[in-house]
Design an enzyme around this catalytic site. Structure first.
Site: not given
Length: 568
Positions: A469, A419, A416, A395, A377, A448
């Protein structure tokens, strides 16, 4: 693996690394400036942001220009094909946030990645066009500018257009990233067209990298604002590419996407005000919950990175990350999230009472873990001449996102969708969770860890921090905050200090290899903690307003090879 058996080797390796990079753009002495600072993962992008402020732009203008410049200079995470969060705090006391997190497409379903056996098929939630969420960056930057910007929109995008069209030098970081992803470029012709030379060979260190398709897309955005990305030529091109290659994002998905301005979450810590990002970022809530727990201890008396300090830090992480997994998700789909309770001082006192000062707790696999998030990111921080601050984390998810470039558009697409909790109801010690708040639904934003944060006092911003991270972002950011408030570090010392990470499950604490004494590690293990060594954790970019000297201070974490702090 036991930490003490590998500490010496790890320290030697990281000492050699830091001896090369520490004084390039980082170090323990902050940059001081009178009129403003930008610090980001790209020195070139930081310079763009400062140039905008020199032209009369404010912190928001500089943040927007830096974001678009990063889409050219830092393709592993800088983007127009991803999304993220922005926190703003004016010197006049006004604070707000902008949520431009990606959304699930309209055709997304709860079990879309699962086979008949109930398991994810071929890592498809991370490695396919099905992993792409509807991008949010352009909408987020446009909304922030419309609300708080000062200079004309076109002026803010112009530097990125020029960088893409004229080309930038291939730094060692870019060269290394291009090489390590060679196999992906070979799989996708649209990616090869961007990341390989016209003859199919690799770019070399020092070459000039020109991105004409990206320049053309940025020109559409420059001329048409938000609609340059979400409607018209680019929207049709992206939807056609999706349709032809198994993706599900449509022109309707793009047209429907909107960034959201949200009230920040707020807490207090030792007389400071914590202003951070609300859900669907979990960062602000979890940071405030941990700070509330830790406020009951005299951390400074234990010593920085002592075994006792690290024990208490770990136990706060353990408890807050469990709450994160159980309760947090997209607020537009989870109206009953107990945010006030999670950030309440009395609740923190109850959690604190459950901590044994000399013994590690046990993380139960029947409780909650943390979702997968890539380490790749990027974060940047801005302060302008009036003391207004902006903290931005955005990101593509993995480094270079899906590694798939939108054909004809020149920009990388995110991955994404990984996630979300892909397997409903399944939680295990490996860190997979299946709790309800973050299950896949059409138009839902995935949870997130991104944690852009501004710390204020008496209603005026003092410093801004954040980090890349993945799952470590929250813990990296809170340690940067503690370093300044509890241990009196300057902003540069704070971002360079070594860090740890614990996330409830798996029940192990990772340590950066440099900066922890063997005695502290031994005592920490004796309390019952399992430890392992890791490489670099995060990359904090921070700015600080020293009101006593009326100077701005900034630092770019030396863990970011191309990072740079620029002021004027």
């Amino acid at each position: 693996m036991k930490m003490r058996s590998i500490t010496k080797t790890f320290v030697v390796a990281l000492t050699l690394l830091l001896s090369i990079t520490l004084f390039a753009e980082g170090g323990r002495t902050p940059l001081r400036a009178k009129n403003g600072i930008v610090t980001s993962a790209s020195h070139i992008a930081s310079q763009v942001g400062v140039d905008i402020m020199k032209q009369g732009g404010n912190a928001i203008d500089a943040a927007v220009a830096t974001a678009f410049a990063l889409s050219v200079t830092w393709p592993s995470a800088g983007n127009i094909g991803g999304g993220g969060f922005m926190v703003y705090h004016g010197d006049d006391g006004k604070a707000t946030t902008f949520d431009f997190r990606e959304k699930a497409p309209l055709a997304a379903t709860e079990r879309m990645y699962l086979g008949l056996d109930g398991l994810v098929v071929d890592n498809s939630n991370h490695r396919s066009l099905l992993s792409v969420g509807v991008p949010g960056t352009v909408a987020g930057m446009y909304k922030a500018h419309q609300e708080l910007g000062k200079l004309p929109w076109a002026d803010l995008v112009a530097p990125a257009v020029k960088l893409a069209r004229d080309g930038i030098p291939v730094s060692w970081e870019l060269y290394s990233g291009f090489r390590s992803n060679q196999s992906f470029w070979d799989q996708y012709p649209s990616s090869a067209e961007v990341f390989l030379k016209p003859d199919g060979s690799s770019y070399e260190f020092g070459d000039t990298w020109v991105q004409p398709d990206l320049a053309a897309t940025l020109e559409l955005i420059q001329e048409q604002g938000r609609d340059g990305f979400y409607k018209g030529k680019n929207a049709k091109m992206l939807a056609d590419f999706m349709r032809a290659n198994g993706g599900i994002i449509t022109e309707e998905d793009l047209e429907k996407y909107e960034a959201v301005e949200r009230e920040p979450v707020r807490g207090t810590y030792r007389g400071y005000e914590i202003v951070s990002m609300p859900p669907p970022s979990s960062g602000g809530v979890v940071i405030i919950e941990m700070l509330n727990i830790l406020e009951g201890y005299n951390l400074a008396s234990y010593g920085h990175n002592s075994a006792q300090y690290l024990h208490l830090l770990t136990e706060s992480m353990r408890r807050a990350y469990a709450d994160r997994a159980e309760f947090l998700g997209d607020p537009d789909f989870n109206e009953s999230m107990p945010l006030e309770r999670l950030m309440d001082k009395d609740y923190a006192a109850k959690l604190r009472a459950s901590i044994d000062m000399n013994k590690a707790s046990v993380s139960d696999e029947n409780e909650y873990a943390s979702i997968y998030e890539s380490d790749e990111t990027t974060h940047y921080s801005v302060v302008d001449k009036d003391g207004n601050m902006v903290s931005v984390t955005y990101t593509l998810e993995n480094g270079y996102g899906s590694r798939i470039v939108a054909e004809g558009g020149g920009y990388l697409l995110n991955n994404e969708m990984g996630d979300f909790n892909a397997v409903p109801g399944v939680t295990n010690r490996n860190g997979q969770i299946g709790t309800t708040p973050n299950l896949i639904e059409p138009q839902k934003r995935m949870l997130s860890s991104m944690s852009p944060t501004i710390v204020a006092k008496d209603g005026r911003p003092v410093f801004a921090v954040g980090s890349p991270g993945g799952r470590t972002i929250i813990n990296t950011t809170i340690q940067a905050i503690l370093n300044i408030i509890d241990f009196n570090m300057n902003i540069a010392e704070s971002v360079e200090a070594p860090r740890i990470h614990h996330q409830w499950l798996p029940d192990v604490t990772s340590f950066e290899g440099l900066g922890f004494s063997e005695d502290s590690i031994r005592l920490y293990e004796d309390m019952g903690h399992e430890v392992r060594a890791r490489g670099e954790q995060g990359s904090v970019m921070g700015v600080y307003f020293d009101r006593d000297s009326d100077l701005f201070l900034g630092a770019a974490d030396s863990r970011a090879g191309d990072g740079g702090v620029v002021g004027y």
